[in-house]
Structures are given as C-alpha cells and as structure tokens.
Motif scaffolding. Structure first.
Motif, short mmCIF file in Angstrom:
data_model
loop_
_atom_site.label_atom_id
_atom_site.label_comp_id
_atom_site.label_asym_id
_atom_site.label_seq_id
_atom_site.Cartn_x
_atom_site.Cartn_y
_atom_site.Cartn_z
N GLU A 74 0.81 -1.21 0.00
CA GLU A 74 0.00 0.00 0.00
C GLU A 74 0.86 1.27 0.00
OE1 GLU A 74 -3.52 0.30 0.19
OE2 GLU A 74 -3.69 -1.84 -0.17
N GLN A 75 1.59 1.48 1.09
CA GLN A 75 2.30 2.75 1.20
C GLN A 75 3.31 2.94 0.08
OE1 GLN A 75 5.42 3.49 4.08
NE2 GLN A 75 4.43 5.39 4.73
N TYR A 122 1.74 3.30 -3.61
CA TYR A 122 1.02 4.53 -3.92
C TYR A 122 1.93 5.75 -3.86
CZ TYR A 122 -3.13 1.62 -3.45
OH TYR A 122 -4.07 0.64 -3.61
N TYR A 123 2.82 5.80 -2.88
CA TYR A 123 3.72 6.94 -2.78
C TYR A 123 4.65 7.01 -3.98
CZ TYR A 123 2.38 7.60 2.17
OH TYR A 123 1.70 7.82 3.34
N ARG A 181 -6.12 10.21 -8.04
CA ARG A 181 -6.15 8.85 -7.52
C ARG A 181 -5.11 8.65 -6.43
NH1 ARG A 181 -7.95 3.94 -5.91
NH2 ARG A 181 -6.44 2.29 -6.34
N TYR A 182 -3.87 9.05 -6.70
CA TYR A 182 -2.80 8.75 -5.75
C TYR A 182 -2.81 9.70 -4.55
CZ TYR A 182 -1.34 5.28 -9.04
OH TYR A 182 -1.34 4.17 -9.85
N TRP A 190 -5.59 10.56 -3.16
CA TRP A 190 -6.61 9.90 -2.34
C TRP A 190 -6.03 8.67 -1.64
CZ3 TRP A 190 -8.89 5.08 -2.16
CH2 TRP A 190 -10.04 4.98 -1.35
N THR A 191 -5.26 7.85 -2.37
CA THR A 191 -4.74 6.62 -1.78
C THR A 191 -3.67 6.92 -0.73
OG1 THR A 191 -3.17 6.38 -3.64
CG2 THR A 191 -5.25 5.15 -3.77
N ARG A 239 -5.56 7.95 2.27
CA ARG A 239 -6.21 6.78 2.83
C ARG A 239 -5.22 5.92 3.63
NH1 ARG A 239 -6.57 1.49 2.13
NH2 ARG A 239 -8.52 0.45 2.74
N THR A 240 -4.00 5.75 3.11
CA THR A 240 -2.98 4.99 3.81
C THR A 240 -2.69 5.62 5.17
OG1 THR A 240 -1.97 4.25 1.74
CG2 THR A 240 -0.59 4.18 3.71
#
Length: 241
Positions: free
Chosen positions: A109-110, A113-114, A134-135, A137-138, A141-142
């Motif tokens: 996840e982290q 997306y980062y 998108r990124y 938001w993710t 969210r993370t």
C-alpha cells in the motif's frame, strides 16, 4: 558486535526502499559499508548474479556468506541472524504475524502509492490529472488507516508499546509526504499518525540516516523547492493542487 565483519550494502542516495534496510542495520548496530553502484554497474552481469532485478538494495554478508536482494527479504534475514533476542521483532506468537502484516501493508500500500505519485508528479511526460487525484486519495487513505489503527489500539506503535521493525519500515516513506503532496500537513487530520511518526523520527537510527541523506544532498522530510520548481507540471498554470 565488534567481532562482526561489516555487511556490504548496495544502495542509492535517494528513495525510501534501500534505506529501510539501513535503518534496521543502524537500529541493531550491525556494522555495514554502503556502496552506491552506477546504472551501468547495476546492469552488469556481475551484479545480476547478486540481484537478478538489477536494482538496490542488495547485501553481501561476509559473516555468513549470504548474498541477498529485496528489502523485505534482507530485513527478515537481518532479524533472524542478528536479532535472536527479539530486540526489534517478536520471536513467536500473534505479534510476530501482526508485525509481518504491517510490513506487507507498507510494501503493498504505502510504497506502491507513494512511488506512483512521485512518478506521475516528477517523471511522467504527460499531465494526468486522474492519476494525481487517484494517488492523492490513496496516500491520504494509507495515512488514515495508520491513524485509525493507532487511535483504536491506543498504543504508541503499530503492534503495541514497543518499537519494532514494522514501524521502522514506514519511517522513510512517511518523510516523502512533503515532496509528493506539497503543502499538505497530515498532523491536522491525523494526530495519532503524527504522534507515532514523531516517535520514529526521534530515533537515533533515523537521525543518523537523516544526517547521511543530507550529506548526500537528499534530505528527508523537507520540501526541495528547487526540485519541485524544476518540474514541468509546476509550470503548468492549470495544474490543480
């Protein structure tokens, strides 16, 4: 560990991934020597024998003969080989697997997306607003997942009140936030995350790495405004932040 020969760590001066290994080496006080191979060296047949993926990190351990690649595998090897007392990890029981779960969350996840946000922000040749949206938001969210967990458990760290390798795997990527979301301050929305991260960056191991990165011209946790200003999308008046 005065009788331990230094581990050879192949790394780079930027990015979070190889430095996850470095922070574990520092935390466990394992002697090591950092080498910074060039692109040509990474793609050489000699290096591919060590790392088929032609990337960093990789290690060579003269104490055991182990030659290994991929940050997660290297971290687990270091824990199994040099942390038999469980200073940074649980040796058995549920916490052992919770620590692994958080490390894989960091990877799946982290980091994903980062790093994707960094690519579209600084490297991709086209402006793709949907990717930025998108990124962003993710990433948030993370951070929210981490904050919610720490809030609900009431613990200082991810698996309790003891620092483990699971926490440390997040420390370097956490410090990417000022570069990939300029102007965004997670502490305003996520105080539990912010408190946890402040504990991580106060570790002597992190401070040592921060000093090393600054000396290499790649400071942690700071906005490199010159780097941002040089990016094509920062010159786009229609770019939405």
């Amino acid at each position: 560990m005065s009788d331990i020969k230094p581990i050879i760590l192949y790394t780079i001066d930027r990015g979070p991934v190889p430095w996850r290994v470095t922070i574990i080496l520092e935390e466990l006080k394992i002697p090591y020597e950092s080498q910074f191979p060039s692109t040509e060296e990474l793609n050489s047949e000699a290096y591919k024998e060590l790392n088929p993926n032609s990337k960093v990190p990789s290690i060579e351990d003269p104490n055991t003969g182990m030659r290994l690649w991929e940050a997660g595998a290297i971290i687990l090897y270091l824990l199994d080989t040099y942390d038999k007392s469980g200073t940074l990890h649980s040796l058995s029981g549920p916490d052992k697997y919770q620590e692994l779960a958080w490390m894989w969350f960091n990877v799946s996840e982290q980091h994903m997306y980062y790093s994707q946000m960094a690519w579209f922000l600084y490297k991709h040749p086209e402006h793709v607003q949907s990717a930025f949206d998108r990124y962003e938001w993710t990433i948030k969210r993370t951070i929210r997942v981490l904050d919610d967990h720490l809030r609900k458990t009431g613990t200082s760290y991810l698996t309790g009140n003891k620092l483990t390798f699971a926490d440390l795997t997040f420390a370097l990527a956490n410090e990417m936030v000022p570069q990939i979301l300029p102007g965004y301050d997670p502490s305003k929305e996520y105080p539990h995350y912010a408190k946890w991260n402040s504990l991580l960056v106060s570790q002597p191991s992190y401070k040592k790495i921060a000093a090393d990165r600054a000396a290499l011209g790649q400071p942690l946790g700071k906005v490199d405004q010159k780097h941002i200003d040089a990016h094509i999308w920062r010159k786009d008046l229609n770019h939405k932040w």
